[in-house]
Design an enzyme around this catalytic site. Structure first.
Site, PDB file in Angstrom:
ATOM      1  N   LYS A   1     -10.781   0.628  -8.109  1.00 39.69           N
ATOM      2  CA  LYS A   1     -11.000   1.500  -6.954  1.00 39.69           C
ATOM      3  C   LYS A   1     -11.965   2.645  -7.323  1.00 39.69           C
ATOM      4  CE  LYS A   1      -6.498   0.439  -4.851  1.00 39.69           C
ATOM      5  NZ  LYS A   1      -5.186   1.007  -4.460  1.00 39.69           N
TER       6      LYS A   1
ATOM      7  N   TYR B   1      -7.017  -4.075   4.286  1.00 38.32           N
ATOM      8  CA  TYR B   1      -5.744  -3.360   4.441  1.00 38.32           C
ATOM      9  C   TYR B   1      -5.179  -3.475   5.859  1.00 38.32           C
ATOM     10  CZ  TYR B   1      -6.110  -1.264  -0.231  1.00 38.32           C
ATOM     11  OH  TYR B   1      -6.146  -1.064  -1.591  1.00 38.32           O
TER      12      TYR B   1
ATOM     13  N   ASN C   1      -4.560   5.309  -7.428  1.00 38.13           N
ATOM     14  CA  ASN C   1      -3.908   4.456  -8.423  1.00 38.13           C
ATOM     15  C   ASN C   1      -4.810   3.410  -9.058  1.00 38.13           C
ATOM     16  OD1 ASN C   1      -4.023   2.744  -6.275  1.00 38.13           O
ATOM     17  ND2 ASN C   1      -1.811   2.535  -5.998  1.00 38.13           N
TER      18      ASN C   1
ATOM     19  N   HIS D   1      -6.634  -2.390  -7.564  1.00 41.57           N
ATOM     20  CA  HIS D   1      -5.986  -3.285  -6.604  1.00 41.57           C
ATOM     21  C   HIS D   1      -5.840  -4.660  -7.248  1.00 41.57           C
ATOM     22  CE1 HIS D   1      -5.079  -5.617  -2.996  1.00 41.57           C
ATOM     23  NE2 HIS D   1      -5.931  -6.499  -3.471  1.00 41.57           N
TER      24      HIS D   1
ATOM     25  N   GLU E   1      -8.225 -12.575   0.399  1.00 38.03           N
ATOM     26  CA  GLU E   1      -9.005 -11.441  -0.106  1.00 38.03           C
ATOM     27  C   GLU E   1     -10.265 -11.898  -0.836  1.00 38.03           C
ATOM     28  OE1 GLU E   1      -6.204  -9.161  -2.410  1.00 38.03           O
ATOM     29  OE2 GLU E   1      -5.095  -8.526  -0.632  1.00 38.03           O
TER      30      GLU E   1
HETATM   31  N1  UDP Z   1      -0.897   3.890  -0.742  1.00 28.03           N
HETATM   32  C1  UDP Z   1      -0.884   5.263  -0.557  1.00 28.03           C
HETATM   33  N2  UDP Z   1       0.316   5.880  -0.271  1.00 28.03           N
HETATM   34  C2  UDP Z   1       1.482   5.201  -0.162  1.00 28.03           C
HETATM   35  C3  UDP Z   1       1.458   3.801  -0.362  1.00 28.03           C
HETATM   36  C4  UDP Z   1       0.257   3.178  -0.652  1.00 28.03           C
HETATM   37  O1  UDP Z   1      -1.924   5.919  -0.629  1.00 28.03           O
HETATM   38  O2  UDP Z   1       2.517   5.804   0.096  1.00 28.03           O
HETATM   39  C5  UDP Z   1      -2.169   3.227  -1.050  1.00 28.03           C
HETATM   40  C6  UDP Z   1      -2.323   2.926  -2.544  1.00 28.03           C
HETATM   41  O3  UDP Z   1      -3.705   3.088  -2.879  1.00 28.03           O
HETATM   42  C7  UDP Z   1      -1.918   1.468  -2.617  1.00 28.03           C
HETATM   43  C8  UDP Z   1      -2.505   0.940  -1.316  1.00 28.03           C
HETATM   44  O4  UDP Z   1      -2.244   1.974  -0.377  1.00 28.03           O
HETATM   45  O5  UDP Z   1      -2.417   0.848  -3.782  1.00 28.03           O
HETATM   46  C9  UDP Z   1      -1.946  -0.370  -0.816  1.00 28.03           C
HETATM   47  O6  UDP Z   1      -0.554  -0.259  -0.708  1.00 28.03           O
HETATM   48  P1  UDP Z   1       0.395  -1.434  -1.206  1.00 28.03           P
HETATM   49  O7  UDP Z   1       1.770  -1.114  -0.747  1.00 28.03           O
HETATM   50  O8  UDP Z   1      -0.192  -2.754  -0.818  1.00 28.03           O
HETATM   51  O9  UDP Z   1       0.351  -1.242  -2.807  1.00 28.03           O
HETATM   52  P2  UDP Z   1      -0.292  -2.131  -3.965  1.00 28.03           P
HETATM   53  O10 UDP Z   1      -0.227  -3.569  -3.535  1.00 28.03           O
HETATM   54  O11 UDP Z   1      -1.716  -1.638  -4.158  1.00 28.03           O
HETATM   55  O12 UDP Z   1       0.545  -1.845  -5.178  1.00 28.03           O
HETATM   56 MG    MG Z   2      -0.848  -4.489  -1.757  1.00 30.22          MG
END
Ligand code: UDP
Ligand code: MG
Length: 161
Positions: A20, A60, A123, A126, A137
């Site tokens: 990211k 997303y 974080n 991805h 994707e």
């Molecule tokens: N995210 C965020 N706040 C939250 C939850 C998710 O900013 O409370 C963002 C974070 O960058 C995350 C992305 O949204 O990686 C996608 O969320 P997902 O639940 O799919 O998490 P991932 O699969 O990336 O672990």
């Molecule tokens: Mg995810």
């Protein structure tokens, strides 16, 4: 990895991994690629791009009603992203384990997020969360001509028998 898929657990899969914008800014691209290479996965696609709003909205789509969604799209468009496709046995599940918990404060040491990320909203990486999601994707982020299937010379050593 098709050749040896009967010899080991887990199917021969592909997954989408993206460093990211915060990860690119923090010069973590090499560290992240290193972890996937050293785990024995094969790189089949790689590019640096500025993600469009369209691709991010599609990527997303499932999160579009979450309160953090507008900020998430701004964050993901804030700078270039490094998109990659990695191939290998069980790569979808294994890469999720390597990446660690979404929330940095919950991510275990030794995982990419547990070692490198600072906050749930920053974080670093991805990774697709299912085989079907990965297929969706990968076709969103890459044209088929950008993916290269190649025979790696270490496969016979890794998967004998
Ligand atoms: N995210 C965020 N706040 C939250 C939850 C998710 O900013 O409370 C963002 C974070 O960058 C995350 C992305 O949204 O990686 C996608 O969320 P997902 O639940 O799919 O998490 P991932 O699969 O990336 O672990
Ligand atoms: Mg995810």
């Amino acid at each position: 990895c098709q050749l040896y898929s009967s010899a080991v657990a887990g199917g021969c899969e592909r997954t989408l991994v993206a460093v990211k914008p915060d990860g690119v800014q923090r010069r973590l691209v090499g560290e992240i690629i290193k972890r996937f290479e050293q785990r024995g996965f094969t790189l089949v696609g790689l590019k640096l791009l500025q993600a469009s709003e369209g691709i991010l909205a599609e990527h997303y789509h499932d999160l579009r009603r979450k309160p953090f969604y507008p900020a998430l799209l701004r964050y993901m468009a804030a700078g270039p992203v490094v998109a990659m496709v990695w191939e290998g046995h069980n790569v979808v599940q294994t890469s999720r384990a390597m990446v660690g918990d979404t929330d940095s404060s919950q991510a275990k040491p030794g995982t990419i997020r547990g070692d490198l990320s600072v906050h749930i909203s920053r974080n670093v990486i991805h990774a697709s969360d299912s085989v079907e999601g990965a297929e969706r994707e990968i076709s969103l982020w890459f044209h088929s001509g950008e993916l290269i299937s190649w025979e790696t010379s270490d496969q016979s050593h890794l998967f004998q028998g």
